[in-house]
Design an enzyme around this catalytic site. Sequence first.
Site, mmCIF file in Angstrom:
data_model
loop_
_atom_site.group_PDB
_atom_site.id
_atom_site.type_symbol
_atom_site.label_atom_id
_atom_site.label_comp_id
_atom_site.label_asym_id
_atom_site.label_seq_id
_atom_site.Cartn_x
_atom_site.Cartn_y
_atom_site.Cartn_z
ATOM 1 N N ASN A 9 0.864 -1.182 0.000
ATOM 2 C CA ASN A 9 0.000 0.000 0.000
ATOM 3 C C ASN A 9 0.902 1.233 0.000
ATOM 4 O O ASN A 9 1.421 1.628 1.034
ATOM 5 C CB ASN A 9 -0.889 -0.033 1.259
ATOM 6 C CG ASN A 9 -1.763 1.205 1.376
ATOM 7 O OD1 ASN A 9 -1.865 2.000 0.435
ATOM 8 N ND2 ASN A 9 -2.386 1.378 2.540
ATOM 9 N N TRP A 10 1.078 1.804 -1.185
ATOM 10 C CA TRP A 10 2.001 2.946 -1.305
ATOM 11 C C TRP A 10 1.424 4.230 -0.743
ATOM 12 O O TRP A 10 2.123 5.238 -0.643
ATOM 13 C CB TRP A 10 2.374 3.162 -2.775
ATOM 14 C CG TRP A 10 3.323 2.138 -3.325
ATOM 15 C CD1 TRP A 10 3.902 1.098 -2.641
ATOM 16 C CD2 TRP A 10 3.807 2.062 -4.669
ATOM 17 N NE1 TRP A 10 4.715 0.388 -3.484
ATOM 18 C CE2 TRP A 10 4.675 0.950 -4.737
ATOM 19 C CE3 TRP A 10 3.588 2.814 -5.816
ATOM 20 C CZ2 TRP A 10 5.329 0.588 -5.911
ATOM 21 C CZ3 TRP A 10 4.237 2.446 -6.995
ATOM 22 C CH2 TRP A 10 5.103 1.344 -7.032
ATOM 23 N N LYS A 11 0.146 4.230 -0.440
ATOM 24 C CA LYS A 11 -0.512 5.448 0.073
ATOM 25 C C LYS A 11 -0.221 6.609 -0.873
ATOM 26 O O LYS A 11 -0.130 6.422 -2.078
ATOM 27 C CB LYS A 11 -0.071 5.721 1.511
ATOM 28 C CG LYS A 11 -0.235 4.493 2.403
ATOM 29 C CD LYS A 11 -0.048 4.754 3.863
ATOM 30 C CE LYS A 11 -0.279 3.452 4.649
ATOM 31 N NZ LYS A 11 -0.198 3.635 6.080
ATOM 32 N N HIS A 98 -9.807 2.032 4.648
ATOM 33 C CA HIS A 98 -8.571 2.243 5.417
ATOM 34 C C HIS A 98 -8.811 3.313 6.490
ATOM 35 O O HIS A 98 -9.509 4.300 6.245
ATOM 36 C CB HIS A 98 -7.438 2.670 4.473
ATOM 37 C CG HIS A 98 -6.093 2.551 5.108
ATOM 38 N ND1 HIS A 98 -5.641 3.466 6.025
ATOM 39 C CD2 HIS A 98 -5.124 1.614 4.981
ATOM 40 C CE1 HIS A 98 -4.431 3.095 6.436
ATOM 41 N NE2 HIS A 98 -4.095 1.970 5.807
ATOM 42 N N GLU A 147 -6.227 -3.979 10.831
ATOM 43 C CA GLU A 147 -5.171 -2.970 10.962
ATOM 44 C C GLU A 147 -5.489 -2.045 12.132
ATOM 45 O O GLU A 147 -6.186 -1.048 11.958
ATOM 46 C CB GLU A 147 -5.097 -2.117 9.691
ATOM 47 C CG GLU A 147 -4.627 -2.833 8.465
ATOM 48 C CD GLU A 147 -3.928 -1.866 7.502
ATOM 49 O OE1 GLU A 147 -2.879 -2.234 6.985
ATOM 50 O OE2 GLU A 147 -4.426 -0.749 7.300
ATOM 51 N N GLY A 153 1.999 2.655 10.824
ATOM 52 C CA GLY A 153 3.067 3.643 10.657
ATOM 53 C C GLY A 153 3.767 4.046 11.944
ATOM 54 O O GLY A 153 4.480 5.042 11.970
ATOM 55 N N SER A 184 2.717 -1.714 10.680
ATOM 56 C CA SER A 184 4.145 -1.793 11.012
ATOM 57 C C SER A 184 4.760 -3.159 10.742
ATOM 58 O O SER A 184 5.660 -3.599 11.461
ATOM 59 C CB SER A 184 4.388 -1.364 12.461
ATOM 60 O OG SER A 184 4.074 0.004 12.629
ATOM 61 N N GLY A 205 2.500 -0.947 4.487
ATOM 62 C CA GLY A 205 2.686 0.442 4.069
ATOM 63 C C GLY A 205 4.164 0.765 3.927
ATOM 64 O O GLY A 205 4.790 0.510 2.890
ATOM 65 N N GLY A 206 4.752 1.312 4.979
ATOM 66 C CA GLY A 206 6.130 1.805 4.957
ATOM 67 C C GLY A 206 7.126 0.832 4.348
ATOM 68 O O GLY A 206 7.959 1.217 3.509
HETATM 69 P P1 PGA Z 1 2.390 0.550 7.778
HETATM 70 O O1 PGA Z 1 0.971 0.805 7.056
HETATM 71 O O2 PGA Z 1 2.896 -0.775 7.275
HETATM 72 O O3 PGA Z 1 3.254 1.709 7.339
HETATM 73 O O4 PGA Z 1 2.133 0.526 9.235
HETATM 74 C C1 PGA Z 1 0.070 -0.253 6.858
HETATM 75 C C2 PGA Z 1 -1.191 0.284 6.257
HETATM 76 O O5 PGA Z 1 -1.657 1.346 6.679
HETATM 77 O O6 PGA Z 1 -1.778 -0.335 5.334
#
Ligand code: PGA
Length: 219
Positions: A9-11, A98, A147, A153, A184, A205-206
């Site tokens: 998920n590149w956001k 999300h 999540e 994050g 995370s 995400g990250g």
């Molecule tokens: P994260 O994000 O891995 O940076 O915690 C996950 C997400 O929000 O899908």
Amino acid sequence: MDKTLFVANWKSHKLKDEGIHFFQELARKIEALNLESQQLVVAPPSTLLSKMREIVDEQKMPVLLAGQNVSSYPQGAYTGEINAKQLREFAEFVIIGHSERRRYLHESESDIENKIREATEAGLRVIQCVQDENGLVYTGVEYAAYEPVSAIGTGNPDDPKHVEEVFSEIHKKRPDAKLLYGGSVSADNINQYKSIQGIKGFLVGGASLDVDSFVSLLS
Ligand code: PGA
């Protein structure tokens, strides 16, 4: 047997050149990955979906694409919205609900329900995010991604034991939903989650922004 899903998920990250670079790098590494039992899914920002689709198709990469959002309305006079049929031209999946969209874009439960209806009618496979065991998982949803907000994050992932408890609560209500964990996730902690009963993959995400970091999550 379902493959374990690794959803990047590149956001709201990456310009076109950065997206292209990611896929070029991924193409170089993909041969060496064990994709018999694992499936890569990338959710770029919508500005990059068409280009990423082109690369995946041209290079016949075993990667599926996802939208990060979809309109809760059908085709019509809804300025700025991308409807489910439009998204389906480029992506197999869509992420809906999300917590960042709930928080910053004020997405409501009924928006989420409408988006899921639109998406499933258009043939998109839905990954619905839920923040805890009380989250409603709607009809038509294939994957429910647990999540917790505290884990997104923050570098503070949820305790695997707790993830297992939440999974079993969700399964009581929706035995057919395939469950993902997100929050995370990194190469340092992912193995603790891979052994969770019934887990079908990860929403990342990250750690998905860099190719090496993303592919290091795979087994
Ligand atoms: P994260 O994000 O891995 O940076 O915690 C996950 C997400 O929000 O899908």
